[in-house]
Design a protein around this motif. Structure first.
Motif, PDB file in Angstrom:
ATOM      1  N   GLY A 109     -38.230 -37.588   3.284  1.00  0.00           N
ATOM      2  CA  GLY A 109     -38.815 -36.251   3.262  1.00  0.00           C
ATOM      3  C   GLY A 109     -38.779 -35.587   1.893  1.00  0.00           C
ATOM      4  O   GLY A 109     -37.712 -35.438   1.304  1.00  0.00           O
ATOM      5  N   ARG A 110     -39.936 -35.163   1.416  1.00  0.00           N
ATOM      6  CA  ARG A 110     -40.012 -34.538   0.089  1.00  0.00           C
ATOM      7  C   ARG A 110     -39.355 -33.161   0.063  1.00  0.00           C
ATOM      8  O   ARG A 110     -38.771 -32.774  -0.955  1.00  0.00           O
ATOM      9  CB  ARG A 110     -41.485 -34.420  -0.342  1.00  0.00           C
ATOM     10  N   SER A 111     -39.439 -32.417   1.150  1.00  0.00           N
ATOM     11  CA  SER A 111     -38.886 -31.059   1.141  1.00  0.00           C
ATOM     12  C   SER A 111     -37.366 -31.052   1.071  1.00  0.00           C
ATOM     13  O   SER A 111     -36.755 -30.009   0.798  1.00  0.00           O
ATOM     14  CB  SER A 111     -39.348 -30.295   2.389  1.00  0.00           C
ATOM     15  N   LEU A 112     -36.734 -32.198   1.290  1.00  0.00           N
ATOM     16  CA  LEU A 112     -35.277 -32.301   1.246  1.00  0.00           C
ATOM     17  C   LEU A 112     -34.741 -32.409  -0.167  1.00  0.00           C
ATOM     18  O   LEU A 112     -33.535 -32.290  -0.388  1.00  0.00           O
ATOM     19  CB  LEU A 112     -34.810 -33.541   2.037  1.00  0.00           C
ATOM     20  N   ARG A 113     -35.642 -32.636  -1.141  1.00  0.00           N
ATOM     21  CA  ARG A 113     -35.247 -32.989  -2.498  1.00  0.00           C
ATOM     22  C   ARG A 113     -35.564 -31.893  -3.513  1.00  0.00           C
ATOM     23  O   ARG A 113     -36.617 -31.251  -3.430  1.00  0.00           O
ATOM     24  CB  ARG A 113     -35.980 -34.261  -2.941  1.00  0.00           C
ATOM     25  N   ASP A 114     -34.658 -31.768  -4.488  1.00  0.00           N
ATOM     26  CA  ASP A 114     -34.957 -30.902  -5.625  1.00  0.00           C
ATOM     27  C   ASP A 114     -35.836 -31.673  -6.611  1.00  0.00           C
ATOM     28  O   ASP A 114     -36.173 -32.843  -6.370  1.00  0.00           O
ATOM     29  CB  ASP A 114     -33.655 -30.385  -6.248  1.00  0.00           C
TER      30      ASP A 114
END
Length: 269
Positions: free
Chosen positions: A79-84
């Motif tokens: 998931g991209r939204s989990l990452r800074d």
């Protein structure tokens, strides 16, 4: 949950789960766990230093945040939204709450639970830094607890947690309708290290009948442990919990484990 505590013979007693947070975060954390030797519940951060960890009462410390910029923890799912921007878990709860999408959070939580099931006989789950207290994420957390038949930490004293406006009523409704075991959380993380031992003595001595979870973050004092920004408090936890007087006060409680809670709760489902 009075029925569950009565089933366990805890009516009118003071029961205590001594809970070691953040296992796997560093070997200093893991060594403190082995050094203290408490038989009660602890939680492991999957994807970290889990090799060599063992015990009869281990859960998964579900992490959507790192808590410290230097840790550079990465999610187990895509998931991209989990990452800074650097590809790591968000360092703060506030940043995580601004960015994380529920579907991607659910996939990550499942990945962490499945990794835990591969490594241990899981007894429970809880939330690193309280990042799952965003109401939509909390709903996923509690649903996964029911699906996997794993007790999830649900604080009975939710009103003591600092929450954004509008969160409390939604979380209270989720908690009150979850049918999950609820314990009163006791956590001295914000207590200055030099006052930690006295805090343990005074706080635990004053508790009346009830079911409590004492959360600590003990780590050994060594170069690896000192890399953590909050290592003085973790060192203070270890020193306090090795103190004979603190251990005497803890011994006055009825010891409780999440394994015992899990088995009794599953019989009631």
């Amino acid at each position: 949950m009075r029925e569950l505590w009565n089933k366990l013979g805890l009516e009118g007693k003071r029961a205590l789960i001594v809970h070691h947070d953040d296992l796997g975060l560093s070997q200093a954390q893991n060594r403190a766990y082995r050094e203290l030797g408490f038989p009660t519940g602890s939680v492991v951060m999957m994807g970290c230093c889990v090799e060599g960890l063992s015990g009869s009462d281990l859960g998964v410390h579900l992490a959507l945040t790192s808590g410290q910029d230097s840790l550079e923890l990465r999610p187990l799912s895509a998931g991209r939204s989990l990452r800074d921007p650097q590809g790591h878990l968000w360092s703060t709860v506030e940043a995580a709450w601004r960015h994380i999408k529920p579907a991607e959070a659910e996939a990550e939580l499942r990945a962490q639970i499945e990794a835990g099931l591969q490594a241990f006989d899981l007894t429970h789950i809880d939330s690193h830094m309280g990042a799952l207290l965003r109401p939509d994420l909390a709903g996923i957390y509690l649903e996964l607890a029911r699906e996997y038949r794993l007790p999830a930490l649900v604080p009975a004293n939710l009103e003591t947690v600092s929450l954004p406006p509008g969160f409390f009523s939604a979380l209270q409704n989720l908690r009150d309708n979850s049918a999950l075991p609820q314990v009163t959380v006791v956590d001295g993380y914000g207590v200055p290290p030099q006052e930690r031992q006295e805090w343990y003595l005074q706080t635990l001595s004053r508790l009346g009948p009830g079911v409590y979870q004492l959360i600590h973050h003990a780590a050994t004092d060594e170069p690896e442990g000192r890399l953590l920004e909050d290592w003085p408090g973790r060192k203070a936890d270890l020193e306090a919990l090795k103190d004979a007087e603190v251990r005497r006060v803890i011994a006055e409680f009825e010891p409780l484990t999440w394994r015992v809670v899990r088995e009794a709760w599953r019989e009631m489902l």
